[in-house]
Design a protein around this motif. Sequence first.
Motif, short mmCIF file in Angstrom:
data_model
loop_
_atom_site.label_atom_id
_atom_site.label_comp_id
_atom_site.label_asym_id
_atom_site.label_seq_id
_atom_site.Cartn_x
_atom_site.Cartn_y
_atom_site.Cartn_z
N ILE A 1 2.29 -8.84 0.07
CA ILE A 1 2.25 -7.61 -0.98
C ILE A 1 1.92 -6.15 -0.69
CG2 ILE A 1 1.23 -7.13 -3.07
CD1 ILE A 1 0.73 -9.96 -3.73
N TRP A 2 1.11 -6.06 0.25
CA TRP A 2 0.81 -4.91 0.77
C TRP A 2 2.01 -4.00 1.60
CZ3 TRP A 2 -1.38 -0.57 -0.40
CH2 TRP A 2 -1.46 0.57 0.57
N PHE A 3 2.17 -4.89 2.55
CA PHE A 3 3.51 -4.39 3.41
C PHE A 3 4.96 -4.27 2.77
CE2 PHE A 3 0.15 -5.04 6.55
CZ PHE A 3 0.13 -3.70 7.06
N PHE A 4 5.21 -5.56 2.37
CA PHE A 4 6.70 -5.53 1.74
C PHE A 4 6.85 -5.13 0.23
CE2 PHE A 4 6.04 -8.05 5.59
CZ PHE A 4 7.38 -7.50 6.75
N ALA A 5 6.01 -5.55 -0.46
CA ALA A 5 5.90 -5.22 -2.11
C ALA A 5 5.42 -3.89 -2.33
CB ALA A 5 5.28 -6.18 -2.93
N THR A 6 4.72 -3.26 -1.56
CA THR A 6 3.94 -2.03 -1.96
C THR A 6 4.51 -0.91 -1.13
OG1 THR A 6 1.90 -3.29 -2.69
CG2 THR A 6 1.71 -0.75 -2.25
#
Length: 398
Positions: free
Chosen positions: A105-110
């Motif tokens: 979530i942090w690297f790819f969705a945020t």
Amino acid sequence: MNKKLGSTYIGKYLSVALFSLATVGYPYAIILATLLGTNTSVTTIPYRALVTGMGVLVVLLGGIRIVRLNKKPVSFAALLLFLVMSLKIITLYMAGIVGNKPILIWFFATLIPSISFSSNYMHKNIQKCVKVFLYLLFPAVLGVLAIWVFDIGRPGRGGQYAMSTWGLNSNLLGDYTLYGFALSIYIWLSPTYRGVMNSNYLTFVMVLFFAVTTFMTLSSGAVLSLLIILVIIPFATKTYFAKYVVTISLIVTIVISTIYFYYFTVSSTLQTALTVLDISGKIDLRLSMLDSAWSQFLSNPLTGGTGLVRHPMLGTETYPHNVVIESFAKLGLFGGVVFSSVFAIASYRALSYTNSLKSIAPVALLFLVSFTSKLFSGGIYLTPMLYYFLVFVITYNN
């Protein structure tokens, strides 16, 4: 020249589509998963992948402002914050403290979509972004609410089951209803955005709808945030005081009538859950979690700890329900100071934008709403939209 015009055309519509999909697409993915009676990852993973891919395309098309460090020192601070947060979550992942979901979530969705929110294409089409956002958000909240209240879905996998999971919990729904309320009441009262929607009557209906649904989520954080919005709006819109008073009076009357109706006639679930709005017991609970998080920071002031605290009632580990306190507990003194500084500067800038009637005002208001709500609930690695709006605000060029 034709190639440049083609890139501009693609960038314009791709940016508007990305803004809408990244900010409103998640409820649709959850609705689909609930109706299918399947795990939410079946729909949310493809959704996140699509948002990431579109973010990469927007970045490749150019016009990304966050890299202009010499003109916007706060952009440098934001990049530094992203670096510190990335290193920390990698450390926690390597230690086995967090699993695959938070790091993905942090690297790819945020991160990737956040950078794309500094795009010139997106900033030049703010009104269109806001308009599409509201038109998509209205049916999304309506659909989620229908699943919740009427327990739509397969037996054992419908609304009541979904409400007990991350997918449709009241805090998340409260965020979306807050966004809808802030935007719709701003457009209704602001002379700059008046007429942006196809119908002023529809805009007013949205104001009432999102006000009612915010209370129906039974999220005390969302209700408190809504009250803060009502304080900000008169200064942001520079509207006639009489119109504001009439609008608020109608909102209060309809909200009270709706809650009364549900409490006594329709939903025993809501009747029981109305006790959630009683914050007397919640205050001690939240203070206990904040105290645990702060003690964790004091024990590890340089590098921080896990940032996780034990829920006094449930006995499970969770975030402290305040992103500023969590930033110190998880990132240490340096990371906490950078986090607080970036969001303090961005909040000041957002307040000045809302008070200036510039075209960015609605997005600045969305940032203020998002950040305010995360002072009551939300983890620093699990709130992509907070960073979308942050980057938009700090990279906006007058």
